[in-house]
Design a protein around this motif. Structure first.
Motif, short mmCIF file in Angstrom:
data_model
loop_
_atom_site.label_atom_id
_atom_site.label_comp_id
_atom_site.label_asym_id
_atom_site.label_seq_id
_atom_site.Cartn_x
_atom_site.Cartn_y
_atom_site.Cartn_z
N LEU A 1 13.27 28.36 -61.08
CA LEU A 1 13.15 28.73 -59.67
C LEU A 1 13.16 27.46 -58.83
O LEU A 1 12.35 26.55 -59.05
CB LEU A 1 11.86 29.52 -59.40
CG LEU A 1 11.61 29.85 -57.92
CD1 LEU A 1 12.69 30.77 -57.38
CD2 LEU A 1 10.23 30.47 -57.72
N ASP A 2 14.08 27.40 -57.89
CA ASP A 2 14.13 26.33 -56.89
C ASP A 2 13.44 26.88 -55.64
O ASP A 2 13.93 27.81 -55.00
CB ASP A 2 15.58 25.97 -56.61
CG ASP A 2 15.73 24.81 -55.64
OD1 ASP A 2 14.84 24.62 -54.79
OD2 ASP A 2 16.75 24.09 -55.73
N PHE A 3 12.28 26.30 -55.30
CA PHE A 3 11.54 26.80 -54.14
C PHE A 3 11.55 25.80 -52.99
O PHE A 3 10.63 25.74 -52.17
CB PHE A 3 10.10 27.20 -54.53
CG PHE A 3 9.26 26.11 -55.12
CD1 PHE A 3 8.37 25.40 -54.32
CD2 PHE A 3 9.32 25.82 -56.47
CE1 PHE A 3 7.56 24.41 -54.86
CE2 PHE A 3 8.52 24.82 -57.02
CZ PHE A 3 7.64 24.12 -56.21
N ALA A 4 12.62 25.00 -52.89
CA ALA A 4 12.71 23.99 -51.84
C ALA A 4 12.72 24.59 -50.44
O ALA A 4 12.31 23.93 -49.48
CB ALA A 4 13.96 23.13 -52.05
N LEU A 5 13.18 25.84 -50.31
CA LEU A 5 13.24 26.48 -48.99
C LEU A 5 11.95 27.19 -48.62
O LEU A 5 11.83 27.71 -47.51
CB LEU A 5 14.40 27.48 -48.95
CG LEU A 5 15.82 26.88 -48.99
CD1 LEU A 5 16.86 27.98 -49.07
CD2 LEU A 5 16.06 26.00 -47.77
N TYR A 6 10.98 27.22 -49.53
CA TYR A 6 9.75 27.95 -49.28
C TYR A 6 8.74 27.06 -48.55
O TYR A 6 8.75 25.83 -48.70
CB TYR A 6 9.16 28.45 -50.59
CG TYR A 6 9.97 29.52 -51.25
CD1 TYR A 6 9.57 30.85 -51.19
CD2 TYR A 6 11.15 29.22 -51.92
CE1 TYR A 6 10.31 31.85 -51.81
CE2 TYR A 6 11.90 30.22 -52.52
CZ TYR A 6 11.48 31.52 -52.46
OH TYR A 6 12.22 32.50 -53.06
N PRO A 7 7.84 27.66 -47.76
CA PRO A 7 6.81 26.87 -47.06
C PRO A 7 5.96 26.03 -48.00
O PRO A 7 5.45 24.97 -47.62
CB PRO A 7 5.97 27.93 -46.34
CG PRO A 7 6.90 29.10 -46.19
CD PRO A 7 7.78 29.09 -47.40
N THR A 8 5.79 26.49 -49.24
CA THR A 8 4.98 25.74 -50.21
C THR A 8 5.51 24.33 -50.40
O THR A 8 4.73 23.37 -50.50
CB THR A 8 4.95 26.48 -51.57
OG1 THR A 8 4.44 27.79 -51.38
CG2 THR A 8 4.09 25.74 -52.57
N ALA A 9 6.84 24.19 -50.45
CA ALA A 9 7.43 22.86 -50.64
C ALA A 9 7.09 21.94 -49.48
O ALA A 9 6.80 20.75 -49.66
CB ALA A 9 8.94 22.98 -50.81
N ARG A 10 7.09 22.49 -48.27
CA ARG A 10 6.75 21.68 -47.09
C ARG A 10 5.28 21.26 -47.13
O ARG A 10 4.93 20.11 -46.85
CB ARG A 10 7.01 22.48 -45.80
CG ARG A 10 8.38 23.10 -45.69
CD ARG A 10 9.50 22.08 -45.49
NE ARG A 10 10.72 22.70 -45.02
CZ ARG A 10 11.62 23.27 -45.82
NH1 ARG A 10 11.39 23.32 -47.12
NH2 ARG A 10 12.73 23.79 -45.33
N LYS A 11 4.40 22.20 -47.48
CA LYS A 11 2.97 21.90 -47.52
C LYS A 11 2.64 20.83 -48.55
O LYS A 11 1.71 20.05 -48.38
CB LYS A 11 2.19 23.18 -47.80
CG LYS A 11 2.24 24.21 -46.68
CD LYS A 11 1.47 25.47 -47.03
CE LYS A 11 1.54 26.49 -45.91
NZ LYS A 11 0.81 27.74 -46.25
N LEU A 12 3.40 20.83 -49.66
CA LEU A 12 3.15 19.86 -50.72
C LEU A 12 3.90 18.56 -50.49
O LEU A 12 3.73 17.60 -51.26
CB LEU A 12 3.55 20.46 -52.07
CG LEU A 12 2.73 21.65 -52.56
CD1 LEU A 12 3.35 22.24 -53.82
CD2 LEU A 12 1.30 21.23 -52.84
N GLY A 13 4.74 18.51 -49.47
CA GLY A 13 5.50 17.30 -49.19
C GLY A 13 6.56 17.01 -50.24
O GLY A 13 6.87 15.84 -50.51
N LEU A 14 7.14 18.06 -50.82
CA LEU A 14 8.13 17.89 -51.87
C LEU A 14 9.53 17.80 -51.28
O LEU A 14 9.87 18.52 -50.34
CB LEU A 14 8.06 19.06 -52.86
CG LEU A 14 6.75 19.23 -53.61
CD1 LEU A 14 6.77 20.52 -54.42
CD2 LEU A 14 6.49 18.04 -54.52
#
Length: 230
Positions: free
Chosen positions: A124-137
């Motif tokens: 699963l690529d979750f780069a577009l999900y808010p989680t990625a932004r919150k983690l600074g990924l």
């Protein structure tokens, strides 16, 4: 529930047509899905993640050939990438192994009990999900990979989270995360070996078939200048 009934009604219409038209006797049917649904399991909805409710999907096959084993249930580890080679094999078309990473499931349809896949994988690529932004990924860092054997499941997150490890025999509901358990180091190492083998076996050369590589003469046999040979 209405959507489930709608799907059931339309499948009924399709199967009825196959029967009345006589095509049920020469039609391979594969019924599956691209993911499961949590429906509240693990306090989640929708589909993201690698718990069993998400990665285990329906997979029902009906083989019209005479050698098919009717009503059989298999616990073999299969993947979505097995669908295309199964169809090609059923049509008598050679499987382009330099492109296809899956394998034909026809042996299982005939009742075979020996199956060489020791682990199944899901990504699963979750780069577009808010989680990625919150983690600074970054775009190439927000990715998870699941390695699942008959007993164990390891979920690798890279920089995002610590790994998860579940014992599917003693903890089928996946509540006890052993990802950092010091006593399970050997298990994690074994699963990461499966991960490495899987990555190493990715199809990178897709412009030339394996047969063409075998038949192609070496540079020296084809003539020309040979450097470094006496």
């Amino acid at each position: 529930m209405g959507l489930v009934k709608q799907m059931d009604d339309h499948l009924g219409r399709l199967l009825a047509y196959l029967e009345t038209s006589g095509r049920a006797r020469d039609t391979l049917i594969l019924f599956t899905a691209d993911h499961g649904d949590y429906l509240g399991d693990h306090w989640q909805g929708e589909k993201e993640g690698m718990y069993e409710q998400s990665v285990r999907v329906p997979f029902i096959m009906v083989d019209p050939s005479d050698n098919a084993k009717r009503g059989a249930v298999s616990k073999a580890l299969v993947e979505g990438v097995d669908v295309v080679p199964t169809i090609l094999d059923s049509l008598g078309i050679a499987i382009p192994t330099h492109i296809i990473e899956g394998r034909s499931l026809r042996p299982l349809l005939a009742g075979a009990t020996q199956w060489s896949r020791e682990a199944a994988f899901s990504e699963l690529d979750f780069a577009l999900y808010p989680t990625a932004r919150k983690l600074g990924l970054g775009p190439r860092e927000a990715r998870m990979v699941m390695i699942r054997t008959e007993r164990w499941k390891l979920v690798h997150f890279g920089k995002a989270f610590k790994p998860q490890l579940f014992d599917l025999v003693n903890d089928p509901n996946e509540y006890d995360d052993l990802g950092l358990d010091p006593g399970k180091g050997a298990v994690r190492d074994e699963l990461y070996h499966h991960f490495f083998d899987w990555l190493r076996d990715r199809r990178n050369r897709i412009a030339m078939t394996d047969e063409a590589i075998i038949q192609k003469p070496s540079p020296s046999a084809a003539g020309g200048v040979t450097i470094g040979a006496w």
